[in-house]
Design a protein around this motif. Structure first.
Motif, PDB file in Angstrom:
ATOM      1  N   LYS A   1     -21.468   7.561 -14.843  1.00 13.98           N
ATOM      2  CA  LYS A   1     -21.924   8.032 -16.146  1.00 13.98           C
ATOM      3  C   LYS A   1     -20.711   8.565 -16.908  1.00 13.98           C
ATOM      4  CE  LYS A   1     -25.069  11.470 -18.153  1.00 13.98           C
ATOM      5  NZ  LYS A   1     -26.218  12.348 -17.872  1.00 13.98           N
ATOM      6  N   VAL A   2     -20.315   7.852 -17.961  1.00 14.03           N
ATOM      7  CA  VAL A   2     -19.088   8.153 -18.682  1.00 14.03           C
ATOM      8  C   VAL A   2     -19.405   9.036 -19.888  1.00 14.03           C
ATOM      9  CG1 VAL A   2     -17.035   7.184 -19.773  1.00 14.03           C
ATOM     10  CG2 VAL A   2     -18.251   5.875 -18.007  1.00 14.03           C
ATOM     11  N   LYS A   3     -18.782  10.191 -19.945  1.00 12.99           N
ATOM     12  CA  LYS A   3     -18.973  11.087 -21.079  1.00 12.99           C
ATOM     13  C   LYS A   3     -18.130  10.609 -22.260  1.00 12.99           C
ATOM     14  CE  LYS A   3     -21.831  14.205 -19.381  1.00 12.99           C
ATOM     15  NZ  LYS A   3     -23.156  14.478 -19.961  1.00 12.99           N
ATOM     16  N   VAL A   4     -18.807  10.276 -23.346  1.00 13.25           N
ATOM     17  CA  VAL A   4     -18.162   9.851 -24.574  1.00 13.25           C
ATOM     18  C   VAL A   4     -18.679  10.753 -25.706  1.00 13.25           C
ATOM     19  CG1 VAL A   4     -17.785   7.470 -23.830  1.00 13.25           C
ATOM     20  CG2 VAL A   4     -19.952   8.080 -24.894  1.00 13.25           C
ATOM     21  N   GLY A   5     -18.421  10.360 -26.947  1.00 13.72           N
ATOM     22  CA  GLY A   5     -18.935  11.140 -28.075  1.00 13.72           C
ATOM     23  C   GLY A   5     -17.974  12.168 -28.615  1.00 13.72           C
ATOM     24  N   THR A   6     -16.821  12.354 -27.960  1.00 13.48           N
ATOM     25  CA  THR A   6     -15.841  13.312 -28.473  1.00 13.48           C
ATOM     26  C   THR A   6     -15.047  12.727 -29.627  1.00 13.48           C
ATOM     27  OG1 THR A   6     -14.278  12.587 -26.772  1.00 13.48           O
ATOM     28  CG2 THR A   6     -15.601  14.543 -26.286  1.00 13.48           C
ATOM     29  N   ASP A   7     -14.909  11.396 -29.674  1.00 15.71           N
ATOM     30  CA  ASP A   7     -14.152  10.711 -30.723  1.00 15.71           C
ATOM     31  C   ASP A   7     -14.582   9.254 -30.747  1.00 15.71           C
ATOM     32  OD1 ASP A   7     -12.378   9.793 -32.607  1.00 15.71           O
ATOM     33  OD2 ASP A   7     -10.627   9.860 -31.283  1.00 15.71           O
ATOM     34  N   ALA A   8     -15.456   8.917 -31.691  1.00 14.74           N
ATOM     35  CA  ALA A   8     -16.007   7.560 -31.735  1.00 14.74           C
ATOM     36  C   ALA A   8     -14.925   6.510 -31.895  1.00 14.74           C
ATOM     37  CB  ALA A   8     -17.020   7.451 -32.872  1.00 14.74           C
ATOM     38  N   ALA A   9     -13.828   6.850 -32.585  1.00 12.97           N
ATOM     39  CA  ALA A   9     -12.785   5.876 -32.875  1.00 12.97           C
ATOM     40  C   ALA A   9     -12.086   5.383 -31.612  1.00 12.97           C
ATOM     41  CB  ALA A   9     -11.756   6.474 -33.837  1.00 12.97           C
ATOM     42  N   THR A  10     -12.057   6.210 -30.565  1.00 14.75           N
ATOM     43  CA  THR A  10     -11.341   5.831 -29.332  1.00 14.75           C
ATOM     44  C   THR A  10     -12.259   5.697 -28.123  1.00 14.75           C
ATOM     45  OG1 THR A  10     -10.824   8.174 -28.932  1.00 14.75           O
ATOM     46  CG2 THR A  10      -9.181   6.864 -30.121  1.00 14.75           C
ATOM     47  N   ASP A  11     -13.564   5.851 -28.324  1.00 14.79           N
ATOM     48  CA  ASP A  11     -14.494   5.739 -27.194  1.00 14.79           C
ATOM     49  C   ASP A  11     -14.490   4.341 -26.574  1.00 14.79           C
ATOM     50  OD1 ASP A  11     -15.467   8.316 -26.845  1.00 14.79           O
ATOM     51  OD2 ASP A  11     -16.999   8.095 -28.402  1.00 14.79           O
ATOM     52  N   VAL A  12     -14.321   3.313 -27.403  1.00 16.68           N
ATOM     53  CA  VAL A  12     -14.318   1.946 -26.881  1.00 16.68           C
ATOM     54  C   VAL A  12     -13.176   1.762 -25.890  1.00 16.68           C
ATOM     55  CG1 VAL A  12     -13.997  -0.484 -27.469  1.00 16.68           C
ATOM     56  CG2 VAL A  12     -15.485   0.956 -28.883  1.00 16.68           C
ATOM     57  N   GLU A  13     -12.004   2.259 -26.238  1.00 17.95           N
ATOM     58  CA  GLU A  13     -10.848   2.147 -25.349  1.00 17.95           C
ATOM     59  C   GLU A  13     -11.101   2.857 -24.026  1.00 17.95           C
ATOM     60  OE1 GLU A  13      -6.072   3.367 -25.285  1.00 17.95           O
ATOM     61  OE2 GLU A  13      -7.345   3.917 -26.985  1.00 17.95           O
ATOM     62  N   ARG A  14     -11.733   4.023 -24.089  1.00  9.98           N
ATOM     63  CA  ARG A  14     -12.000   4.774 -22.870  1.00  9.98           C
ATOM     64  C   ARG A  14     -12.964   4.022 -21.939  1.00  9.98           C
ATOM     65  NH1 ARG A  14     -10.939   9.519 -26.034  1.00  9.98           N
ATOM     66  NH2 ARG A  14     -12.873   9.370 -27.202  1.00  9.98           N
ATOM     67  N   VAL A  15     -14.026   3.487 -22.516  1.00  9.29           N
ATOM     68  CA  VAL A  15     -15.017   2.790 -21.697  1.00  9.29           C
ATOM     69  C   VAL A  15     -14.418   1.525 -21.085  1.00  9.29           C
ATOM     70  CG1 VAL A  15     -17.256   1.632 -21.715  1.00  9.29           C
ATOM     71  CG2 VAL A  15     -16.949   3.760 -22.996  1.00  9.29           C
ATOM     72  N   LYS A  16     -13.611   0.801 -21.835  1.00 15.28           N
ATOM     73  CA  LYS A  16     -12.979  -0.405 -21.292  1.00 15.28           C
ATOM     74  C   LYS A  16     -12.033  -0.067 -20.135  1.00 15.28           C
ATOM     75  CE  LYS A  16     -13.376  -3.464 -25.287  1.00 15.28           C
ATOM     76  NZ  LYS A  16     -12.662  -4.285 -26.304  1.00 15.28           N
ATOM     77  N   ALA A  17     -11.365   1.080 -20.247  1.00 16.68           N
ATOM     78  CA  ALA A  17     -10.477   1.512 -19.154  1.00 16.68           C
ATOM     79  C   ALA A  17     -11.282   1.805 -17.891  1.00 16.68           C
ATOM     80  CB  ALA A  17      -9.691   2.745 -19.585  1.00 16.68           C
ATOM     81  N   VAL A  18     -12.455   2.408 -18.067  1.00 19.95           N
ATOM     82  CA  VAL A  18     -13.320   2.699 -16.922  1.00 19.95           C
ATOM     83  C   VAL A  18     -13.821   1.407 -16.294  1.00 19.95           C
ATOM     84  CG1 VAL A  18     -15.534   3.691 -16.219  1.00 19.95           C
ATOM     85  CG2 VAL A  18     -14.012   4.984 -17.714  1.00 19.95           C
TER      86      VAL A  18
END
Length: 360
Positions: free
Chosen positions: A160-177
């Motif tokens: 379960k990946v915590k996102v929502g802190t910065d929509a502009a970079t959330d895509v990059e974070r999820v792809k890294a996971v």
């Protein structure tokens, strides 16, 4: 054999890693532990977590609620008359869901002990193992990738990946996971209300090729229209969390068809009794379910896992909260084995004693 005493204990237990979401950052689990005692020295246990940004309750407010209106309706009563006690508990005070949940859990634990059955068996189940996801705290892509790789090595197959802190970079974070976790791992995203509806649709659409199991609470809790707007525009299932506290909220969610799934949490709805009603209603209306927790210790998580073991959910549960603790504040009770919660097949929750308590 009446209930003769209700005691409160404030507990603050450290986490091995900071827990970071779009709403808050914490390094401890802070809870009010409620102990309900009958005249045969059975001790029932329940937990009210302090989560200011979600429930608005503190240990102090939960304690005040337990010591007065809730104690008034259960003290000197027969703990075997459980349904009547739970009904009185629900009507004793408005809101204060965490405090009610703690007393509800303690009453269930006490009744199960008196019946000589584990809490899952008391609730009608047969298994004592519950599968759970594990959370990846909000962070940089590199931090999330490292955490994802480690969790998979430890046996967790749903992240379960915590996102929502910065929509502009959330895509990059999820792809890294996804790259670090591999194709087999299930990924859930939890924005904790951090996106606007438009941000949610843009972000989720960009990530649908990453095979996301669900997205949890993408928009503000009060914005059911926004939640429905998102649900109608993406293929990924949408899970409601902060938008749904109890039965009335769930009814409105169902009527509006605002989300595909709901996360039922004892500290939000007021305990096991209310949660059972919500799970049954969701099933009847075709809404998927999981059972989750706030940042709670093994008492609250054990109660929630016992319900999951007895009643079942359509998704793996969201009950990793006690996994974050450096040390259990109790003896006995539940424990983790890889991605599974193992519940003791002993009377009640199987809690022996509170070891890190600060009696209030």
């Amino acid at each position: 054999m009446p209930i003769i005493d209700i005691r409160c204990h404030r507990v603050s237990a450290p986490l091995h890693t900071p827990f970071v979401t779009a709403l808050r950052r914490t390094s401890t689990v802070d809870s009010l532990i409620v102990e309900v005692i009958d005249d045969e020295c059975h001790h029932g246990w329940g937990e009210a977590p302090q989560v200011w940004r979600v429930t608005g309750e503190s240990m102090a407010s939960a304690e005040e609620c337990v010591r007065h209106p809730l104690t008034d309706v259960i003290k000197n009563q027969d703990p075997d008359d459980l349904n009547r006690l739970l009904d009185q508990l629900a009507r004793a005070v408005e809101a204060n869901h965490g405090a009610k949940a703690a007393v509800d859990e303690a009453l269930h634990d006490l009744a199960a002990q008196r019946a000589g059955r584990s809490l899952p068996r008391f609730l009608g189940g047969t298994t004592h193992r519950v599968h759970t996801d594990v959370t990846l705290s909000a962070g940089t892509p590199d931090e999330l990738a490292e955490a994802a790789s480690q969790r998979v090595k430890e046996g967790f197959d749903t992240l379960k990946v915590k996102v929502g802190t910065d929509a502009a970079t959330d895509v990059e974070r999820v792809k890294a996971v996804r790259q670090a976790a591999g194709k087999e791992a299930k990924l859930r995203l939890d924005a904790n209300q951090g996106w606007t509806p438009r941000e949610a649709v843009r972000t989720i659409t960009k990530l649908e090729d990453q095979i996301i199991e669900l997205v949890e609470q993408p928009v503000q809790a009060w914005d059911l229209e926004g939640l429905k707007w998102v649900s109608d525009r993406v293929d990924t299932p949408i899970l409601a969390d902060e938008a749904v506290y109890g039965v009335r909220d769930l009814v409105e969610l169902i009527q509006r068809r605002a989300a595909d799934l709901v996360n039922v949490k004892l500290a939000k709805c007021g305990g096991i009794a209310q949660a059972r009603t919500m799970l049954a209603l969701a099933e009847q209306c075709g809404v998927g379910t999981t059972i989750g927790s706030m940042m709670e210790g093994p008492i609250g998580v054990g109660a929630a896992a016992s319900l999951a073991a007895a009643q079942g959910t359509t998704l793996a549960c969201d009950l990793d909260a006690a996994w974050w603790l450096t040390k259990s504040p109790i003896t006995g009770g539940m424990h983790y084995k890889g991605a599974n919660i193992v519940l003791p097949d002993t009377p009640g929750l199987g809690v022996g004693n509170l070891t890190l308590s600060d009696p209030a």
